[in-house]
Design a protein around this motif. Structure first.
Motif, short mmCIF file in Angstrom:
data_model
loop_
_atom_site.label_atom_id
_atom_site.label_comp_id
_atom_site.label_asym_id
_atom_site.label_seq_id
_atom_site.Cartn_x
_atom_site.Cartn_y
_atom_site.Cartn_z
N LEU A 229 27.72 -30.92 -34.75
CA LEU A 229 28.70 -30.20 -34.00
C LEU A 229 28.43 -28.75 -33.84
N GLN A 230 28.30 -28.21 -34.83
CA GLN A 230 27.84 -26.87 -34.80
C GLN A 230 26.58 -26.44 -33.89
N TYR A 231 25.68 -26.93 -34.25
CA TYR A 231 24.28 -27.08 -33.60
C TYR A 231 24.50 -27.44 -32.12
N CYS A 232 25.18 -28.33 -31.68
CA CYS A 232 25.44 -28.59 -30.25
C CYS A 232 26.44 -27.50 -29.54
N GLN A 233 27.08 -26.85 -30.29
CA GLN A 233 27.91 -25.87 -29.73
C GLN A 233 27.08 -24.49 -29.78
N ALA A 234 26.29 -24.26 -30.47
CA ALA A 234 25.31 -23.27 -30.28
C ALA A 234 24.24 -23.48 -29.17
N ALA A 235 23.81 -24.57 -29.01
CA ALA A 235 22.92 -25.06 -27.87
C ALA A 235 23.71 -25.02 -26.56
N GLY A 236 25.02 -25.32 -26.66
CA GLY A 236 25.79 -25.41 -25.24
C GLY A 236 25.80 -27.04 -25.08
N ILE A 237 25.58 -27.69 -25.67
CA ILE A 237 25.64 -29.18 -25.40
C ILE A 237 27.16 -29.41 -25.80
N VAL A 238 27.51 -30.20 -24.56
CA VAL A 238 29.00 -30.35 -24.66
C VAL A 238 29.22 -31.92 -24.09
N ALA A 239 28.56 -32.56 -23.50
CA ALA A 239 28.87 -33.96 -23.07
C ALA A 239 28.94 -34.87 -24.49
N PRO A 240 30.09 -35.63 -24.57
CA PRO A 240 30.10 -36.58 -25.77
C PRO A 240 29.05 -37.47 -25.83
N THR A 241 28.49 -37.86 -24.76
CA THR A 241 27.15 -39.03 -24.87
C THR A 241 26.19 -38.27 -25.67
N GLU A 242 25.84 -37.00 -25.22
CA GLU A 242 24.59 -36.21 -25.68
C GLU A 242 25.02 -35.88 -27.16
N ILE A 243 26.08 -35.28 -27.45
CA ILE A 243 26.62 -35.14 -28.95
C ILE A 243 26.35 -36.17 -29.83
N LYS A 244 26.73 -37.54 -29.43
CA LYS A 244 26.43 -38.79 -29.86
C LYS A 244 25.23 -39.10 -30.18
N HIS A 245 24.38 -38.82 -29.19
CA HIS A 245 22.86 -38.95 -29.38
C HIS A 245 22.33 -38.07 -30.51
N TRP A 246 22.86 -36.77 -30.74
CA TRP A 246 22.23 -36.03 -31.84
C TRP A 246 22.78 -36.65 -33.21
N HIS A 247 24.26 -37.03 -33.23
CA HIS A 247 24.49 -37.54 -34.57
C HIS A 247 23.73 -38.66 -34.83
N GLN A 248 23.19 -39.67 -33.93
CA GLN A 248 22.32 -40.79 -34.11
C GLN A 248 21.02 -40.32 -34.52
N ALA A 249 20.50 -39.30 -33.97
CA ALA A 249 19.01 -38.92 -34.38
C ALA A 249 19.08 -38.39 -35.60
#
Length: 289
Positions: A229-249
């Motif tokens: 979540l903190q990485y996505c915030q720093a990278a400007g990633i806000v779409a829930p589907t994209e954040i979910k993809h990072w969690h899965q990865a």
């Protein structure tokens, strides 16, 4: 098992001073002091003079151990040279590359500890991922094969064989496009200052940024969910589907990181006979078994 002493001059300050004197006649080396820590390095702090000016450098050698760990000083020199032209305050400057190793700038300051908050750490990770990717890349399966081939047969018990072959038979997925990855962004490789500086770029390469993030989570003992979540915030990633993809990865890469770390620690034990390496390897082996 006997300690690997084939590094030769790399373990002798006197021999190292002599070598540098031969290779760099215009540089007067005053002192070579071993630096402690670092699994795949046995580096030295170098105090020297050049044209009447003091030099504070780090010697990062080529050795049988660095080869076993898959370290390329040529690649390390190349990325430091690249960073010097694009992000000069992020990493140490390269002083010179020699056949026996490289000399890089000594970065003054204190090593980061838990006082470096996770948000700052992951913002730094994002900054690394936004750098131009190198021309070489990390492939987990290939790195596992490299470690395996460098590992002594007496360390390859039945359990380790099963773990190794299980991962070698598994697919490796590409979750995101390649970026520049450090692959060892622990707080121990961050020097506190303004700005923060990152050292030890020996494992840096192009690669999947979610693999690099997973390695950072492991190296710093972070909570994976919050770190993503903190990485996505720093990278400007806000779409829930994209954040979910990072969690899965990250969840996908976690066992791969443990597999590589297991072989990495066994190689550390093989070369340096330090009990903590074997202890860490046994913990990972039991977890993966």
């Amino acid at each position: 098992m006997k300690k690997n002493n084939s590094a030769g001059w790399a373990e002798s300050p006197v021999a190292l001073i002599s070598l540098l004197g031969e290779r760099l006649p215009s540089v007067h080396v005053l002192q070579a002091t071993p630096l402690h820590g670092g699994l795949s390095n046995r580096c030295y702090r170098i105090q020297a003079e050049h044209a009447g000016q003091p030099l504070h450098l780090v010697w990062r050698p080529n050795s049988p151990a660095s080869e076993a760990f898959g370290v390329s000083r040529q690649h390390e020199a190349a990325i430091l040279s690249q960073l010097e032209s694009t992000s000069p305050l992020l990493a140490p400057a390269l002083f010179v590359a020699l056949p026996e190793g490289i000399l890089v700038e000594w970065v003054e300051g204190e090593m980061a500890d838990d006082q470096l908050d996770t948000a700052s750490l992951l913002s730094l990770q994002v900054a690394v991922h936004r750098l131009p990717p190198p021309s070489w890349r990390l492939d987990c399966r290939e790195r596992g094969v490299h470690y395996w081939q460098a590992l002594a047969s007496e360390l390859k018990d039945v359990t380790l064989h099963r773990i190794h072959h299980r991962f070698q038979a598994a697919p490796t997925l590409q979750w995101f496009g390649d970026t520049c990855c450090h692959h060892d962004l622990g707080r121990y490789n961050i020097i506190v200052g303004d700005p923060l500086r990152v050292i030890d770029w020996e494992y840096a390469s192009a690669g999947d940024p979610s693999l690099d993030l997973t390695m950072t989570i492991a190296a710093n003992g972070l909570d994976p969910h919050n770190a993503v979540l903190q990485y996505c915030q720093a990278a400007g990633i806000v779409a829930p589907t994209e954040i979910k993809h990072w969690h899965q990865a990250v969840a996908y890469w976690q066992p791969w990181c443990e597999y590589l770390a297991l072989l990495w620690y066994l190689l550390g034990w093989q070369h340096w006979q330090e009990p903590t390496y074997l202890e860490q390897a046994e913990i990972l082996k039991q977890r993966l078994a």
